[in-house]
Design an enzyme around this catalytic site. Structure first.
Site, PDB file in Angstrom:
ATOM      1  CG  ASP A  49      -1.965   1.261   0.968  1.00  0.00           C
ATOM      2  OD1 ASP A  49      -2.360   1.414  -0.004  1.00  0.00           O
ATOM      3  OD2 ASP A  49      -2.493   1.574   2.305  1.00  0.00           O
ATOM      4  CD  GLU A 100       0.398  -5.765   7.191  1.00  0.00           C
ATOM      5  OE1 GLU A 100      -0.014  -5.483   6.017  1.00  0.00           O
ATOM      6  OE2 GLU A 100      -0.191  -5.172   7.957  1.00  0.00           O
ATOM      7  CE1 TYR A 108      -3.409   0.485  10.308  1.00  0.00           C
ATOM      8  CE2 TYR A 108      -2.974  -1.699   9.697  1.00  0.00           C
ATOM      9  CZ  TYR A 108      -2.643  -0.417   9.995  1.00  0.00           C
ATOM     10  OH  TYR A 108      -1.385   0.119   9.817  1.00  0.00           O
ATOM     11  CD  GLU A 142       1.752  -1.677   9.492  1.00  0.00           C
ATOM     12  OE1 GLU A 142       0.493  -1.591   9.294  1.00  0.00           O
ATOM     13  OE2 GLU A 142       2.875  -1.839   8.991  1.00  0.00           O
TER      14      GLU A 142
END
Length: 575
Positions: A130, A374, A427, A463
């Protein structure tokens, strides 16, 4: 085209911005007469970073090839510039930014074959990460010289025995087997505190000044200077070389519940970053770098991860000087496809880790290596891949812990058994349970407890965050508003404050600043999860984090008042 910079955003050509394939750079350089006429001078061309595959010619002669962006490579061009009447040389580089399943990061080229929708030969570059795939010469291209017998590499590891510092050194020399080496360690006042001879040895430093992280000690980031002096007797006469290496004396260790620096518990409170800015893309820029460090110190951040690739060497040097702790990450992100776990991919990943460790091994600020971010570490090939990769990295550098950053389920992750520290991205109430911040505490606490019960290793929240468009306000908070980002962080902090008393050893916000991504309906001109805008202006969350980080730092009590706005002292540009 300016160098250093990405080529994508400099012009007005839409095709250049998204170009995939070969681009060419060429430059004529005039050399000093001694470089081109003295056979005792070795002339080296050094490329700081070329994204992604590079081929280099000098005066039309092929001198080097290199796969992978973000890391330097060089070529000895002495014979080419000393063999003719010219005192100039023509440097030509061809760079290809195409990503395949076997590159780092991986990608795929997809050809669109529906003739009713796409012209013949039409293709797109798909990526599995991303951020925008900026390309070009992102760091300086240099010419430098050494003698023909020269200091090629230095490895330093440090330790502590009570109040005595230990500096083990190993020096590698090229060009001759007959030489003498003198080694001196100087303190910040220029006084010699230890000395030795030979290509390896141990220096003992009484009453040592340790290298401490920012805000962990009254005098952080103390650096000694290791001076290495080489002399050799060659057929043409005596040769000498000289190199100075900054050295920070410190130790790093990991227990079941703690991350220790110099034997004391260290808590990472910091950020994830990107090398990213308007116009220049990933191109190195000193004013931008100094601004970012001023913001880090203002924020009270003591650490960052080089998400998701090695940053410029100048970044690491400033981290050493100002005590900013670094988790140094390879470009191993987007490892999603089964093909990206092949032997070809693994061999390249091993080579990249070798280059990264060789470049950054002597930085005291680097306390841990991260081999990936990831990956699909639940796939069967991931177990062998990460076992091999982590073992290789530990063999290259036994002095530092190794990790990779996961977002896989704790029960399914096949790489986690091999890491020293569990780094988890999550997240909650962003990519699922949209808008429902009330579930964050339960979900986050459960995740921490599952990971720790399974592995008995310290955990970093590597994160977390929320997308926020600066100036968007909604109360009650709605997604993309500054209030929502702030509220989400507060929910995370409630759990982090509980678990940091047990086994959580750090928290790194995603992200320091907004950054560019590929275009998609989910991205409004880039990723907006920054606590600062892309232009480095604060959102509301920046002030929330500043209050939190200084509160965390105050628990140690070894620093100047939080009320004083921090800025860089002894700047490399100070007059």
């Amino acid at each position: 085209m300016p160098v250093p910079s990405s080529f994508n955003d400099v012009g007005q050509d839409r095709q250049l911005r998204s170009f995939v394939g070969w681009v060419w750079y060429e430059r004529e350089a005039t050399l000093p007469r001694r470089w081109s006429q003295d056979p005792g001078t070795r002339v080296v061309l050094r490329i700081g970073s070329a994204h992604y595959y590079a081929i280099v010619w000098v005066n039309g002669v092929h001198v080097a090839e290199h796969e992978g962006g973000h890391l330097p490579f060089e070529a000895d061009i002495s014979k080419l510039v000393q063999s003719g009447p010219l005192s100039s040389c023509r440097i030509t580089l061809a760079i290809n930014n195409t990503l395949t399943p076997h590159t780092l990061p991986p990608g795929t080229i997809v050809y669109k074959t529906d003739a009713s929708k796409y012209p013949k030969g039409y293709f797109v570059q798909n990526t599995y990460f991303d951020f925008f795939n900026y390309a070009g010469l992102h760091r300086p291209v240099l010419l430098y010289t050494t003698p023909t017998t020269y200091i090629d590499d230095i490895t330093v590891t440090t330790g502590v025995d009570q109040d005595t510092g230990l500096v083990d050194y190993q020096i590698f020399v090229q060009g001759s087997e007959h030489f003498q080496l003198e080694v001196y360690l100087l303190d910040e006042e220029g006084k010699v505190v230890a000395q030795g001879t030979g290509s390896q040895g141990r220096l003992q430093v009484p009453n040592v000044h340790l290298w401490w992280p920012y805000l962990m000690h009254e005098h952080p980031a103390y650096l000694y200077s290791l001076e290495v002096r080489l002399t050799a007797q060659m057929a043409a006469g005596p040769v000498s070389d000289f190199y100075t290496l900054p050295v920070g004396i410190r130790t790093v260790a990991v227990t079941e519940r703690q991350f220790l620096i110099n034997g004391k518990p260290f808590y990472f409170h910091g950020v994830n970053k990107h090398e990213d800015a308007d116009i220049r893309g990933k191109g190195f820029d000193w004013p931008l770098l100094v601004k970012d460090f001023n913001l880090l110190r203002w924020l009270g951040a003591n650490a960052f991860r080089t998400s998701h690739y090695p940053y410029a060497e100048e970044v690491m040097q400033l981290c050493d000087r100002y005590g900013i702790v670094v988790i140094d990450e390879s470009p191993g992100l987007g490892i999603m496809l089964v093909q990206s776990y092949s032997n070809v991919s693994l061999q390249h990943h091993l080579e990249v880790m070798g280059e990264l460790v060789r470049r950054d091994k002597n930085h005291p600020s680097v306390v841990m290596w991260s081999v990936a971010n990831e990956p699909t570490s639940f796939l069967k090939p991931a177990a062998y891949y990460f076992k091999t990769l982590i073992a290789h990295t530990k063999a290259l550098d036994p002095s530092r812990p190794v990790t990779f950053v996961t977002n896989s389920n704790y029960e399914a992750d096949l790489g986690a058994p091999y890491v020293d520290v569990i780094c988890v991205n999550s997240y909650y109430s962003w990519y699922h349970d949209y808008g429902h911040m009330e579930v964050i505490q339960l979900q986050l606490a459960t995740e921490f407890e599952n990971w720790y019960r399974t592995y008995q290793k310290p955990i970093i929240q590597s994160e977390y965050g929320a997308e926020t468009i600066a100036g968007f306000h909604q109360d009650p908070p709605l997604m993309f508003s500054e209030e929502y980002q702030k509220g989400l962080l507060e929910q995370y902090h409630l759990v982090l404050d509980q678990k940091r008393k047990e086994y959580v050893v750090g928290e790194l916000i995603w992200n320091f600043a907004d950054f560019m991504t590929d275009q998609s309906p989910q991205r409004a001109v880039g990723n907006r999860k920054g606590i600062f805008t892309r232009q480095r202006q604060p959102k509301a969350a920046a002030f929330l984090l500043r209050e939190r980080y200084w509160k965390l730092a105050n628990e140690t009590g070894h620093h100047r008042s939080a009320a004083k706005s921090q800025c860089l002292e002894n700047s490399p540009f100070a007059l």
